[in-house]
Design a protein around this motif. Structure first.
Motif, PDB file in Angstrom:
ATOM      1  N   THR A 178      47.364  42.548  40.880  1.00  6.76           N
ATOM      2  CA  THR A 178      46.223  41.784  40.362  1.00  6.76           C
ATOM      3  C   THR A 178      45.066  42.705  39.983  1.00  6.76           C
ATOM      4  N   VAL A 179      44.791  43.717  40.808  1.00  9.45           N
ATOM      5  CA  VAL A 179      43.702  44.654  40.501  1.00  9.45           C
ATOM      6  C   VAL A 179      44.007  45.420  39.215  1.00  9.45           C
ATOM      7  N   ALA A 180      45.268  45.793  39.007  1.00 11.68           N
ATOM      8  CA  ALA A 180      45.651  46.483  37.766  1.00 11.68           C
ATOM      9  C   ALA A 180      45.411  45.580  36.556  1.00 11.68           C
ATOM     10  N   GLN A 181      45.716  44.300  36.688  1.00 14.90           N
ATOM     11  CA  GLN A 181      45.469  43.352  35.594  1.00 14.90           C
ATOM     12  C   GLN A 181      43.972  43.220  35.320  1.00 14.90           C
ATOM     13  N   LEU A 182      43.168  43.153  36.384  1.00 14.77           N
ATOM     14  CA  LEU A 182      41.720  43.034  36.228  1.00 14.77           C
ATOM     15  C   LEU A 182      41.127  44.304  35.626  1.00 14.77           C
ATOM     16  N   LEU A 183      41.694  45.446  35.958  1.00  7.45           N
ATOM     17  CA  LEU A 183      41.239  46.713  35.378  1.00  7.45           C
ATOM     18  C   LEU A 183      41.463  46.715  33.869  1.00  7.45           C
ATOM     19  N   PHE A 184      42.620  46.232  33.440  1.00  8.11           N
ATOM     20  CA  PHE A 184      42.920  46.108  32.013  1.00  8.11           C
ATOM     21  C   PHE A 184      41.941  45.141  31.359  1.00  8.11           C
ATOM     22  N   LEU A 185      41.676  44.022  32.027  1.00  2.00           N
ATOM     23  CA  LEU A 185      40.777  42.987  31.496  1.00  2.00           C
ATOM     24  C   LEU A 185      39.351  43.494  31.349  1.00  2.00           C
ATOM     25  N   CYS A 186      38.838  44.197  32.371  1.00  6.28           N
ATOM     26  CA  CYS A 186      37.425  44.584  32.358  1.00  6.28           C
ATOM     27  C   CYS A 186      37.119  45.647  31.309  1.00  6.28           C
ATOM     28  N   MET A 187      38.139  46.403  30.891  1.00  3.56           N
ATOM     29  CA  MET A 187      37.906  47.430  29.882  1.00  3.56           C
ATOM     30  C   MET A 187      37.970  46.882  28.461  1.00  3.56           C
ATOM     31  N   ARG A 188      38.301  45.592  28.319  1.00  2.72           N
ATOM     32  CA  ARG A 188      38.432  45.008  26.992  1.00  2.72           C
ATOM     33  C   ARG A 188      37.503  43.826  26.754  1.00  2.72           C
ATOM     34  N   ALA A 189      37.602  42.792  27.571  1.00  5.50           N
ATOM     35  CA  ALA A 189      36.837  41.581  27.275  1.00  5.50           C
ATOM     36  C   ALA A 189      35.843  41.195  28.362  1.00  5.50           C
ATOM     37  N   ARG A 190      35.944  41.800  29.550  1.00  6.64           N
ATOM     38  CA  ARG A 190      35.055  41.406  30.645  1.00  6.64           C
ATOM     39  C   ARG A 190      34.390  42.614  31.306  1.00  6.64           C
ATOM     40  N   PRO A 191      33.519  43.312  30.569  1.00  2.00           N
ATOM     41  CA  PRO A 191      32.839  44.462  31.179  1.00  2.00           C
ATOM     42  C   PRO A 191      31.931  44.066  32.344  1.00  2.00           C
ATOM     43  N   ASP A 192      31.604  42.775  32.440  1.00  2.00           N
ATOM     44  CA  ASP A 192      30.722  42.315  33.512  1.00  2.00           C
ATOM     45  C   ASP A 192      31.361  42.433  34.896  1.00  2.00           C
ATOM     46  N   ILE A 193      32.694  42.580  34.976  1.00  2.00           N
ATOM     47  CA  ILE A 193      33.343  42.688  36.296  1.00  2.00           C
ATOM     48  C   ILE A 193      33.719  44.133  36.636  1.00  2.00           C
ATOM     49  N   GLN A 194      33.220  45.093  35.865  1.00  6.66           N
ATOM     50  CA  GLN A 194      33.592  46.487  36.095  1.00  6.66           C
ATOM     51  C   GLN A 194      33.170  46.994  37.472  1.00  6.66           C
ATOM     52  N   THR A 195      31.979  46.609  37.933  1.00  4.52           N
ATOM     53  CA  THR A 195      31.522  47.090  39.242  1.00  4.52           C
ATOM     54  C   THR A 195      32.435  46.590  40.344  1.00  4.52           C
ATOM     55  N   THR A 196      32.770  45.319  40.288  1.00  6.74           N
ATOM     56  CA  THR A 196      33.657  44.742  41.304  1.00  6.74           C
ATOM     57  C   THR A 196      35.042  45.371  41.253  1.00  6.74           C
ATOM     58  N   VAL A 197      35.589  45.535  40.068  1.00  9.50           N
ATOM     59  CA  VAL A 197      36.916  46.112  39.929  1.00  9.50           C
ATOM     60  C   VAL A 197      36.900  47.566  40.387  1.00  9.50           C
ATOM     61  N   SER A 198      35.793  48.273  40.124  1.00  5.33           N
ATOM     62  CA  SER A 198      35.667  49.648  40.600  1.00  5.33           C
ATOM     63  C   SER A 198      35.814  49.711  42.114  1.00  5.33           C
TER      64      SER A 198
END
Length: 202
Positions: A178-198
C-alpha cells in the motif's frame, strides 16, 4: 542466448555460474533501454522529426504548416497534430515497423499508468487518479474506519518506542504494498500527501 565462453565459474555457495552472450537486448536491462531509445530516435529522424533540445523525449515535425509532436515515456508514445489523418498516418508508419498489434488509444480521455488524462477542455489537461485511489482502498485488507483532512499533524514524526513490535508477515506485506502505491500516487496526482508518505516509507 549463446555461450560467451566455454567456462563454468563456481559461485560463493558452490553453485556453477554460466556466462552467456545474448543475441538481442533483454527487456529490463539499462543497456536495453538505451538501445530502444536510440532505435526509436533513429526512426523518428528518418521520418523528418527533430528532437527538442531541452527534452530528448520530445520530437517535432512540421506537417501541412502545423506541428506534430511526439512525446514518449519508455515505449509509450503520445502523438498530437491538428489533423487526425496525419496522426493516423504516423500510427500506420509505426505499425509497419513494430507490427499491426500495437495498442492505440484515441480520443480526449486516456488511462495511462493509473492516471486519467482528460483533454476534453480545449487548452487544458486534467490529470486525476481517483480510480487508482479507489483501487488502493478496495485492496487494503483492513477496514478503514475514519477519515482525516490531513494526517500531517505536528506529531507525525513522533514514534512510540515502548510497545513497538514487528507486524506479522502478511500485514507487513500489505503495508509495504500500500505504501508503494501511495508513493506512486503522491509523485503524480497527490503531492499533498508527500509528507505522510515520506514518514510511512521510513
Amino acid at each position: 542466448p549463446k555461450i560467451y565462453r566455454k567456462h563454468v565459474f563456481v559461485g560463493k555457495k558452490g553453485e556453477p555460474m554460466l556466462y552467456v552472450r545474448l543475441n538481442k537486448a533483454l527487456y529490463g536491462l539499462l543497456k536495453s533501454a538505451l538501445y530502444w531509445y536510440k532505435k526509436l530516435v533513429g526512426e523518428l529522424k528518418e521520418m523528418g522529426f527533430e528532437l527538442n533540445p531541452y527534452d530528448p523525449c520530445v520530437a517535432n515535425k512540421t506537417i501541412n504548416g502545423s506541428q506534430m509532436t511526439v512525446t514518449w515515456h519508455v515505449d509509450d508514445l503520445k502523438v498530437s497534430h491538428v489533423e487526425s489523418i496525419e496522426v493516423t498516418k504516423f500510427i500506420l508508419s509505426m505499425a509497419k515497423i513494430y507490427g499491426p498489434n500495437i495498442t492505440v488509444s484515441r480520443g480526449p480521455v486516456h488511462d495511462y499508468l493509473g492516471m486519467d488524462l482528460d483533454y476534453s477542455e480545449r487548452g487544458n489537461v486534467k490529470i486525476s487518479m481517483i480510480k487508482y485511489l479507489k483501487k488502493i482502498f478496495a485492496s487494503f485488507p483492513e477496514v478503514i474506519k475514519s477519515i482525516r483532512d490531513t494526517p500531517a499533524a505536528d506529531h507525525i514524526f513522533q514514534v512510540r518506542d515502548d510497545d513497538s513490535k514487528l507486524l506479522p508477515e502478511e500485514q507487513a506485506q500489505a503495508f509495504h504494498h500500500t505504501v508503494a502505491q501511495l508513493l506512486f500516487l503522491c509523485m503524480r496526482a497527490r503531492p499533498d500527501i508527500q509528507t505522510t508518505v515520506s514518514f510511512l516509507t521510513k
